[in-house]
Write an enzyme that holds these catalytic residues in place. Structure first.
Site, short mmCIF file in Angstrom:
data_model
loop_
_atom_site.label_atom_id
_atom_site.label_comp_id
_atom_site.label_asym_id
_atom_site.label_seq_id
_atom_site.Cartn_x
_atom_site.Cartn_y
_atom_site.Cartn_z
N TYR A 1 0.76 -1.19 0.11
CA TYR A 1 0.09 0.12 -0.11
C TYR A 1 0.81 1.32 0.07
O TYR A 1 2.18 1.07 0.05
CB TYR A 1 -0.91 0.07 1.29
CG TYR A 1 -2.11 -0.96 1.15
CD1 TYR A 1 -3.25 -0.40 0.72
CD2 TYR A 1 -2.01 -2.32 1.35
CE1 TYR A 1 -4.52 -1.33 0.64
CE2 TYR A 1 -3.17 -3.14 1.12
CZ TYR A 1 -4.29 -2.89 0.87
OH TYR A 1 -5.21 -3.65 0.71
N GLY B 1 -6.05 -14.00 12.61
CA GLY B 1 -7.14 -13.38 11.97
C GLY B 1 -8.13 -14.52 11.35
O GLY B 1 -8.93 -14.64 12.27
N ARG B 2 -7.74 -15.09 10.48
CA ARG B 2 -8.67 -16.19 10.14
C ARG B 2 -9.00 -17.31 11.38
O ARG B 2 -10.27 -17.75 11.35
CB ARG B 2 -8.16 -17.07 9.03
CG ARG B 2 -8.21 -16.17 7.59
CD ARG B 2 -7.46 -16.63 6.67
NE ARG B 2 -6.18 -16.77 7.03
CZ ARG B 2 -5.34 -17.30 6.24
NH1 ARG B 2 -5.72 -18.01 5.07
NH2 ARG B 2 -3.98 -17.53 6.55
N CYS C 1 -8.79 -22.06 3.63
CA CYS C 1 -9.18 -22.32 2.15
C CYS C 1 -9.48 -20.96 1.51
O CYS C 1 -9.35 -20.96 0.30
CB CYS C 1 -10.65 -23.16 2.41
SG CYS C 1 -11.89 -22.04 3.04
N GLU D 1 -23.48 -43.64 8.38
CA GLU D 1 -22.77 -43.40 7.36
C GLU D 1 -22.32 -44.81 6.59
O GLU D 1 -22.06 -45.78 7.33
CB GLU D 1 -21.27 -43.01 7.96
CG GLU D 1 -20.02 -42.94 7.22
CD GLU D 1 -20.02 -42.21 6.05
OE1 GLU D 1 -20.46 -41.00 5.99
OE2 GLU D 1 -19.73 -42.75 4.83
C1 LIG Z 1 -10.49 -11.20 4.73
C2 LIG Z 1 -9.26 -10.57 5.01
C3 LIG Z 1 -9.19 -9.52 5.12
C4 LIG Z 1 -7.74 -8.82 5.51
N1 LIG Z 1 -7.43 -7.42 5.60
C5 LIG Z 1 -6.44 -6.89 6.12
C6 LIG Z 1 -6.53 -5.40 6.22
O1 LIG Z 1 -7.55 -4.52 6.10
N2 LIG Z 1 -5.41 -4.96 6.93
C7 LIG Z 1 -4.41 -5.80 7.18
O2 LIG Z 1 -3.24 -5.36 7.45
N3 LIG Z 1 -4.20 -7.18 6.74
C8 LIG Z 1 -5.51 -7.67 6.51
N4 LIG Z 1 -5.44 -8.89 6.25
C9 LIG Z 1 -4.53 -9.87 6.64
C10 LIG Z 1 -4.41 -10.53 8.02
O3 LIG Z 1 -4.59 -9.34 8.79
C11 LIG Z 1 -3.62 -11.36 8.52
O4 LIG Z 1 -2.17 -11.02 8.26
C12 LIG Z 1 -3.58 -12.77 7.63
O5 LIG Z 1 -5.16 -13.06 7.32
C13 LIG Z 1 -2.89 -13.90 7.80
O6 LIG Z 1 -2.95 -14.19 9.47
P1 LIG Z 1 -3.98 -15.53 9.58
O7 LIG Z 1 -3.32 -16.63 9.14
O8 LIG Z 1 -4.08 -15.47 11.37
O9 LIG Z 1 -5.17 -15.16 9.20
C14 LIG Z 1 -6.72 -9.62 6.12
C15 LIG Z 1 -6.79 -11.08 5.74
C16 LIG Z 1 -7.83 -11.51 5.48
C17 LIG Z 1 -8.33 -12.90 5.67
S1 SF4 Z 2 -13.00 -19.26 5.12
FE1 SF4 Z 2 -11.61 -20.80 5.12
S2 SF4 Z 2 -9.47 -19.77 5.11
FE2 SF4 Z 2 -11.26 -18.06 5.86
S3 SF4 Z 2 -11.24 -18.31 7.97
FE3 SF4 Z 2 -13.02 -19.72 7.24
S4 SF4 Z 2 -12.06 -21.68 7.13
FE4 SF4 Z 2 -10.25 -20.03 7.43
#
Ligand SMILES: Cc1cc2nc3c(=O)[nH]c(=O)nc-3n(C[C@H](O)[C@H](O)[C@H](O)COP(=O)(O)O)c2cc1C
Ligand code: SF4
Length: 668
Positions: free
Chosen positions: A197, A342-343, A369, A436
């Site tokens: 960015y 995050g996820r 996913c 099943e």
């Molecule tokens: C749907 C989504 C939106 C995201 N939006 C942002 C964002 O607005 N700003 C940011 O710094 N990172 C954003 N990220 C990156 C996440 O902060 C994070 O670094 C990334 O999902 C990996 O971490 P995780 O494996 O715990 O999900 C986003 C990630 C996802 C999945």
């Molecule tokens: S949609 Fe898939 S990658 Fe995203 S949070 Fe849910 S399980 Fe994780």
């Protein structure tokens, strides 16, 4: 009745049973030590990562839907939430949160109040502009960026370099917006400098071609970032933490690497940044690092954060594919100070509380996913949810409560749709029985779960544990037909027969060297020899090819279309292609399989020329068809029976789980 374990992985185990060894003590206690950033104390070491949700009101205000979504995560026990990027200027990208004036305050105040009520802190991530990633619009045909660099969306369009006056204005605006965030009750500010960015563009040699005081030397390239830090500091005072999110490795040749990032983070520390939030990748060839798919493995960016920890004295936060175990290890060993998730918190907002009270086995895993959180959200604008957690983003819509009367619910089939229907029906207080036909749960998902780079086995294990806790009865090796007595007394019937492999009428399809893709996953002995041909380059074929290539086989994928794994999110596709290249899988697109012989296949290339491809085994992965015929006969006899998941419409784990959830939720 018996409960059998799901299929183990063929090569290396996931995290199966890892938490059961230490049931008597809370082995995750290290994650629940208090932590400090500047003067702000966090109750634990778990921080929710910023994630764009697309729930924003059209005027840019935070929506009530967002507030409910964040409240659920605060209630789940996370130490601090970082919001998605909030912008002090209107971006052209659409649903961005706007904090450039006081209209944002009522909703943001409501948000911070509810989060604080649960004992969590909340940090506003502040965007400083998108630059070359700004969407091109008639109003802004040349997006303002660090320099006249190509637009991400259309490389033929050159961005317009921001003037020095414009830079100063932005710096002022961000500072005053940070002050507004204090009025709204935020505890901290994070500067969004990741992913290529605008701030990242200024910091990077690749994108910053300026010759004024904002370009050239490293000190000059850092000036936009450090001006912003100082402006925010002036407005929020000395004690409020300022975090800085930075990809310390763009992960492609020509991008910034870790060595170049070390002096950058040191400059940031000297400028007054209180903590660094470390990740990798950027818009472009390594986009997938921003949303690391399962192919990147656990704790995929921890090495970068650990390297930064050695370069500075301020706390380090790290995000990216953490599990409770990688989080625990990283914090216990002092590799980083805080773990961001995050996820994992989309999949299970209660993850922190579950770990805290010793219920690791109840944590629903994210399968990485990128379907409902990224593809459907960011790329289809349908708003964020989660493939394994239908309630994500719909907290106000779905609240599972006990029904007034308990019904007899029969679920036929134990793929993700059947498992989720059984779980939700049982949570509602119904008496649930699952039948099943195989000897284990999972359906097709148990085959998809075998590769070492998939996390589906973790999800199936979670389902297995949950159904056991909910006293759901599961009968294995039991085929159900319309005349089965098991259906006769049911109040509700859910049919979750899944899908079956499609077998095209190709000459030689019955050859002894042909193996169905599911058998290839589950019965590896059927895959003979070293030269393997995978006919069909959809996700299942490609995953199988990669799994075999990792095992050391020489693999060729033959695909009719001009691309592979087209049904998956393009970021996952990027990651798959990188892995396929790493393991030297040969990919032949635009090739049609004409016939199969005893030593390989004959295909037609794009020009119609016949190509002979030798192989010891041909794995067929031509796609699937809904298992509808038998399901329909059951529905003929029991018209109220509900078809869920792939037997109704072929989809993926996410569509199956949503179908199972919503069908069981609707039981009256
Ligand atoms: C749907 C989504 C939106 C995201 N939006 C942002 C964002 O607005 N700003 C940011 O710094 N990172 C954003 N990220 C990156 C996440 O902060 C994070 O670094 C990334 O999902 C990996 O971490 P995780 O494996 O715990 O999900 C986003 C990630 C996802 C999945
Ligand atoms: S949609 Fe898939 S990658 Fe995203 S949070 Fe849910 S399980 Fe994780």
């Amino acid at each position: 009745m018996t409960t059998l374990p799901i299929m183990n992985k063929r090569l290396e185990g996931g995290q199966k049973n890892i938490w059961r060894k230490d049931k008597m003590e809370n082995k995750y206690a290290a994650l629940f030590q208090k932590g400090k950033i500047n003067k702000l104390e966090l109750k634990n070491r778990l921080v929710m990562s910023p994630m764009g949700v697309q729930y924003t009101e059209t005027d840019g205000r935070m929506s009530e839907r967002s507030i409910a979504y964040f409240a659920e995560r605060a209630k789940g026990g996370v130490g601090m939430i970082i919001t998605e990027a909030l912008f002090a200027t209107r971006t052209s990208g659409g649903a961005s949160h706007y904090i450039g004036d006081a209209t944002c305050l009522p909703r943001l105040t409501e948000l911070t109040d509810i989060v604080h009520g649960y004992g969590a802190k909340i940090c506003a991530q502040m965007g400083a502009g998108l630059g070359r990633i700004e969407v091109i619009t008639p109003a802004e045909p040349n997006p303002p960026a660090a320099s006249a660099i190509p637009s991400y969306y259309n490389p033929k369009v050159l961005c317009r370099p921001l003037t020095v006056d414009e830079i100063h204005q932005r710096v002022e605006l961000i500072g005053s917006a940070a002050k507004r965030m204090m009025v709204a009750g935020f505890d901290a500010i994070e500067i969004h400098a990741h992913a290529g960015y605008l701030i990242d563009q200024f910091m990077s040699k690749e994108w910053n071609l300026r010759t004024d005081e904002y370009g050239g030397s490293l000190e000059n390239r850092m000036r936009y970032a450090t001006d912003i830090v100082k402006s925010i500091r002036k407005n929020v005072g000395p004690n409020v933490p300022i975090l800085f999110r930075i990809p310390v490795d763009h992960k492609y040749p020509g991008g910034r690497d870790i060595n170049e990032s070390i002096p950058i983070v040191q400059i940031l520390e000297a400028a007054g940044v209180d903590a660094l939030d470390i990740d990798a990748g950027c818009y472009g060839p390594t986009f997938y690092w921003l949303f690391p798919p399962s192919y990147l493995g656990d704790a995929s960016m921890l090495d970068l954060a650990t390297a930064m920890k050695k370069a500075v004295k301020i706390p380090i936060l790290n995000s990216g594919t953490h599990t409770p175990e990688t989080a625990l290890k990283a914090v216990s060993e002092g590799a980083v100070d805080f773990i961001m998730m995050g996820r994992p918190l989309l999949a299970d907002p209660d993850l922190p509380n579950k770990l805290r009270v010793g219920k690791r086995e109840d944590v629903r895993p994210c399968i990485r996913c990128n379907e409902n959180c990224v593809r459907i959200n960011l790329f289809m604008q349908k708003a964020l949810s989660c493939a394994v957690n239908t309630r994500t983003g719909r907290e106000r819509t779905y609240n599972i409560t006990k029904s007034d009367s308990s019904k007899k619910v029969v679920v036929v089939g134990s793929g993700p749709a059947g498992l989720e229907a059984a779980r939700v029906a049982a949570l509602k207080g119904h008496e649930v029985t699952v039948y099943e036909k195989n000897k284990c749960i999972g359906g097709q998902a148990s085959a998809a779960a075998t590769p070492p780079f998939k996390n589906i086995d973790r999800l199936l294990e979670w389902f297995e544990i949950q159904l056991k806790k909910l006293a759901v009865k599961i009968y294995f090796n039991t085929e159900i037909t319309p005349s089965s007595p098991e259906l006769a007394n049911a109040d509700e019937i859910f049919i979750a027969f899944g899908a079956e492999s499609w077998v095209p009428p190709i000459e030689g399809i019955d050859s002894s060297i042909v193996v169905d893709v599911r058998d290839a996953h589950l019965k590896p002995d059927m895959v003979k020899g070293n030269k393997i041909i995978v006919a069909g380059g959809g996700l299942s074929g490609v995953d199988c090819a990669l799994e075999l290539a990792i095992e050391g086989k020489e693999v060729t994928i033959v695909e009719l279309l001009d691309n592979i794994a087209i049904e998956t999110a393009f970021i996952n596709q990027q990651a798959i292609k990188a892995k396929i290249a790493e393991y030297k899988v040969n990919v032949l697109t635009k090739h049609k399989v004409l016939r199969i012989s005893s030593d390989g296949i004959v295909a037609a290339d794009a020009n119609g020329n016949e190509v002979v491809i030798k192989g010891d085994t041909v794995i067929t992965a031509f796609g699937t068809r809904a298992n509808k015929a038998l399901a329909d006969t059951i529905q003929d006899k029991y018209p109220d029976a509900v078809l869920i998941g792939d037997c109704n419409k072929v989809g993926n784990i996410g569509t199956s789980i949503i179908a199972g959830f919503t069908a069981a939720y609707a039981i009256q």
